[in-house]
Structure formats: C-alpha cells, structure tokens
Design a protein around this motif. Structure first.
Motif, mmCIF file in Angstrom:
data_model
loop_
_atom_site.group_PDB
_atom_site.id
_atom_site.type_symbol
_atom_site.label_atom_id
_atom_site.label_comp_id
_atom_site.label_asym_id
_atom_site.label_seq_id
_atom_site.Cartn_x
_atom_site.Cartn_y
_atom_site.Cartn_z
ATOM 1 N N CYS A 1 0.843 -1.202 0.000
ATOM 2 C CA CYS A 1 0.000 0.000 0.000
ATOM 3 C C CYS A 1 0.880 1.255 0.000
ATOM 4 C CB CYS A 1 -0.916 0.002 1.223
ATOM 5 S SG CYS A 1 -1.841 1.546 1.363
ATOM 6 N N CYS B 1 -0.229 3.288 3.577
ATOM 7 C CA CYS B 1 0.126 2.782 4.912
ATOM 8 C C CYS B 1 1.344 1.859 4.888
ATOM 9 C CB CYS B 1 -1.075 2.107 5.593
ATOM 10 S SG CYS B 1 -1.525 0.516 4.886
ATOM 11 N N CYS C 1 -6.244 -0.891 -0.944
ATOM 12 C CA CYS C 1 -5.648 -1.511 0.247
ATOM 13 C C CYS C 1 -6.756 -1.959 1.216
ATOM 14 C CB CYS C 1 -4.732 -0.505 0.941
ATOM 15 S SG CYS C 1 -4.175 -1.055 2.562
ATOM 16 N N ASP D 1 -6.559 -2.458 4.271
ATOM 17 C CA ASP D 1 -6.436 -1.814 5.587
ATOM 18 C C ASP D 1 -6.876 -0.356 5.580
ATOM 19 O OD1 ASP D 1 -5.533 -4.145 6.621
ATOM 20 O OD2 ASP D 1 -3.400 -3.609 6.498
ATOM 21 N N CYS D 2 -6.476 0.387 4.542
ATOM 22 C CA CYS D 2 -6.751 1.830 4.605
ATOM 23 C C CYS D 2 -7.423 2.394 3.362
ATOM 24 C CB CYS D 2 -5.456 2.599 4.884
ATOM 25 S SG CYS D 2 -4.380 2.738 3.442
ATOM 26 N N GLY E 1 -6.017 2.803 0.526
ATOM 27 C CA GLY E 1 -5.033 3.510 -0.310
ATOM 28 C C GLY E 1 -4.762 2.769 -1.622
HETATM 29 ZN ZN LIG Z 1 -3.061 0.862 3.236
#
Ligand SMILES: [Zn+2]
Ligand SMILES: Cc1ncc(COP(=O)(O)O)c(C=O)c1O
Length: 417
Positions: free
Chosen positions: A8, A11, A24, A26-27, A29
């Motif tokens: 990513c 992050c 991504c 997780d975030c 991105g």
């Molecule tokens: Zn990320």
C-alpha cells in the motif's frame, strides 16, 4: 511471473489481494505491485533480452502470465532523440526527448493500457472501463480493438474532439459525462463496481504503473545504460510520474543500475495540487513525512492542457513520494508557458506535442533560468502525447497560414511581408 503481491502506497502494508478490486484492505489507499527482485535479478543477469522493441521485452518485471500472447500492436520502443537545437540556446549539453507520440494511439498511455489488457486476458475479463481526460480512453479503445475486448470510456464531455473521435473510431462505448474529469472518474468507479467491469482508471488500477514504468527501462537502454540526471514529467493524476520513478527503482533493485535520477514534476499553475503538497512538505520543519496521514488538497483545475487538468490527483501520494525521494523539483508553469513550448519543441526537434506534453520543456526552461538545472546535466523530457490530439489549443500556439491568391505575385508579397 515474479509478481509478489502488493504494497500500500499510503500505509506501507504488504497485501496479497486488494479489496474492491485494487484498493488496500487496511486503509483504502492505492496499491503498488511488488516483485521478487532477487529472482528477477538472477533471471536478468546482464539485462533484458534482445528482441522485439516493445514493452513485452521487459516481461521479467511485468505482472503478466502471458505477456505477449494475443497482443498484435507494438507498444513502446519509442525513440529517444537528442535535442541538440532545442537545448542549445539554454546551453544544455545533453537534452533528450522521449517521443511517446509514436505509440499506437499516440500517447504514453498505451504502455498502461497494454498491461491492463494483458491482465484482462490473463483473468478472462471481457469489458475494461476507464475514466479519462482523453488519452487513457483513446488508448484503451485502441488496444481493446486490437485484442477483441470491449472498452467503456468515461470522459468529460468537453474532451478534445480528436480524442473523442479516436475512441469512437476504435469502437469503444464512449460516455461523455456532463461534468469534469473528476465527475467522470467517480462515475466510472461506481459503474465498474455495479456492472463488474475491469476498471483501468489511473491510480485505482496498479497495473497502469507497471506499464508506464517501461518508459524508464527504454530510456536507460537507449542511453547505453547511462542513468540521466533528471527525467522531467508532465503531471496531472501523478501516475505517470510515479511509474517512471518506479522503473528506475526496479532497475536498481535488480542490480542493473547503482544510482537513481531525479524526477521533476511539471504541473500547470491552474492544476497544481501535487506541487502544492510537495511545497508544503519542503517548507515544513518536519523531516519525516507521515505518508499515511498526508492529505493532498483538491484544487479547481482550469488549464488548457486538458490531459493534466485534475482537481483531485488520483495517484498524487505516489507522485509526491517519488519527487521527494528522488530529490526532484516541483515546477509550476503557466498556460502561456505551455503554449509557447509547443512550437519551440516542434520547430527545434520535429516532435509535435499536445499542451500537456509540452509542459516538461516549459518546466526545463524555468529550471535552467533559476539554475536548478546545470548546463552539463543529462536531462530527459518525456513528450507524452501528440499535438494532433488537440489542434484547437496547439493551433492557438502556432499561428495561421498565409491566405493567398493562386499567383506567383502573391508568393512574392508574402516573402516580402
Ligand atoms: Zn493501506
Ligand atoms: C499527454 C499526457 N501527459 C501527461 C499526463 C499526466 O499523467 P498523470 O495523469 O498520470 O499524471 C497525461 C495523463 O492523461 C497525458 O495524457
């Protein structure tokens, strides 16, 4: 294939799959494709294999299972010209133009479309969509036509007619959005989700970066394996610039080069969200940038260089990182600088750029003027698309023909004037 998952850009987390297509998990991105560079280094040993001059000779660093299969057009392998007459008035000893106008649809975007279409062929996707200021759309339309895929193109209704004509000629379904590029982008994202299309849009789709990075590989090869001091790139969304940086980083990661060039980001003053962010970072006292928290502020783009007219850069973070990490400059030029650069490049080199593609030269002139570029530096300007794509704006920069009667006397009068 030595693709090794994703990382990513925001992050920094390694991911094996993206969510919602390519973001991504997780975030949210943008993702960057990773490789097993040690394995590639062993495979390449002394460089890329000789053979056809297209981007598929770089297959070891492309994320494709069947790189060359079913791909009839020649993408990449564009010339790198030494621009002696262009550089001379500025005392530049080693100025080069990477002439991307000679790709199949006449812009650098074909490198990205080729890899996305290769991915579509690998995965069996039948419809590929894209949001575009114009060139990405005409490029996708062109390469989809060559491979029998369906292209759905979302463009601002005010895109230059030549680009719209290209898309239609190639048989794409063209959705001319009553709004700007950002509106077209959001609609393409929503429609691709809804209808299950492979979305090629810049920033969102990490395969575009992989295609465009081959531009750096070719520059290196054509300079007989020298690394330039600078590569100067016209920037809107930031994907092209971040891709060219990645190309150099890849070459270093596999041991083919031992230093990296600076990457200079040229934006129109009327569309400079990325440069404004770079300026803020450089003006701040904090030496460590928190990339995951960095916000790129939206602008209201109004430049005549339609290809780089972007309110909210869709790969801005990657571009900001590339400029900062490479130590390059962020140069902002006016629309009149851009227009003036068109005939200068054309008349001194024989390469005819569209406004966005002339911006790097406008940036180089500014940087020479302020001594940010030394006379001995090896500088490559990427000429990213042809002037024939926008004859309204390029026409305004080059003057009018002499209108004469069909008589020799009229020619004489004209020569005297
Ligand atoms: Zn990320
Ligand atoms: C001719 C040309 N130059 C430069 C760019 C800028 O690329 P990016 O939007 O990835 O920054 C584009 C993008 O459309 C383009 O078409």
């Amino acid at each position: 294939m030595s693709m090794n998952g994703y990382c990513c850009i925001a992050c920094g987390t390694n991911q094996t799959v993206g969510f919602d297509g390519f973001l991504c998990p997780d975030c949210g991105g943008n993702l960057d494709i990773r490789y097993d560079y040690d394995a590639v280094a062993k495979q390449l040993d002394d460089g890329f294999p000789e053979g056809d001059r297209d981007i598929f000779r770089f297959a070891a660093l492309l994320p494709l299972d069947r790189p060359r299969s079913l791909f009839p057009l020649r993408v990449g392998g564009t010339p790198l010209y030494r621009a002696i007459r262009l550089g001379k008035p500025l005392g530049m000893q080693e100025l080069y133009l990477k002439d991307e106008t000679l790709n199949p649809s006449a812009s650098l975007k074909d490198r990205a479309s080729a890899v996305v279409i290769g991915h579509a062929l690998d995965t069996g996707a039948g419809v590929v969509s894209v949001a575009s200021t114009g060139n990405a759309g005409s490029s996708l339309a062109c390469l989809a036509a060559a491979t029998g895929l369906e292209a759905m193109v979302f463009v601002p209704a005010k895109a230059p007619p030549a680009k719209l004509t290209q898309m239609l000629a190639f048989g794409a379904r063209v959705l001319a959005v009553d709004g700007n590029y950002d509106d077209a982008y959001d609609l393409c994202l929503a429609a691709s989700r809804e209808f299950g299309w492979l979305n090629r849009s810049t920033g969102y789709n990490p395969f575009t970066r992989e295609g465009k990075k081959t531009c750096a590989f070719e520059i290196w090869q054509d300079l007989d394996r020298r690394v330039p001091d600078r590569v100067v790139v016209s920037t809107g969304d930031g994907n092209t610039l971040s891709a060219i940086w990645k190309g150099w980083c890849d070459l270093k990661a596999v041991g083919l080069i031992d230093r990296l060039p600076k990457i200079d980001c040229v934006q129109s003053a009327a569309s400079a969200a990325i440069n404004a962010t770079i300026g803020r970072i450089r003006n701040s006292d904090d030496a460590n940038v928190n990339w995951s928290a960095l916000k790129i502020r939206k602008v209201e783009a109004s430049t005549i260089a339609d290809s780089i007219a972007v309110d909210r850069p869709r790969d801005g973070l990657a571009a900001v990182k590339a400029v900062i990490q490479s130590g390059g400059e962020a140069v902002t030029v006016t629309d009149s600088d851009i227009l003036a650069a068109i005939p200068e490049i054309a008349r001194a080199s024989g390469v005819f750029p569209e406004p966005a593609a002339a911006a790097p030269w406008a940036g180089v002139k500014q940087m020479r003027g302020s001594h940010q570029i030394g006379s001995k530096e090896l500088v490559v300007c990427v000429v990213s698309g042809t002037g024939l794509k926008d004859i309204v704006n390029t026409g305004a920069a080059v003057g009018k023909p002499h209108l004469i009667k069909p008589a020799l006397g009229a020619v004489r009068d004209c020569l005297r004037a």
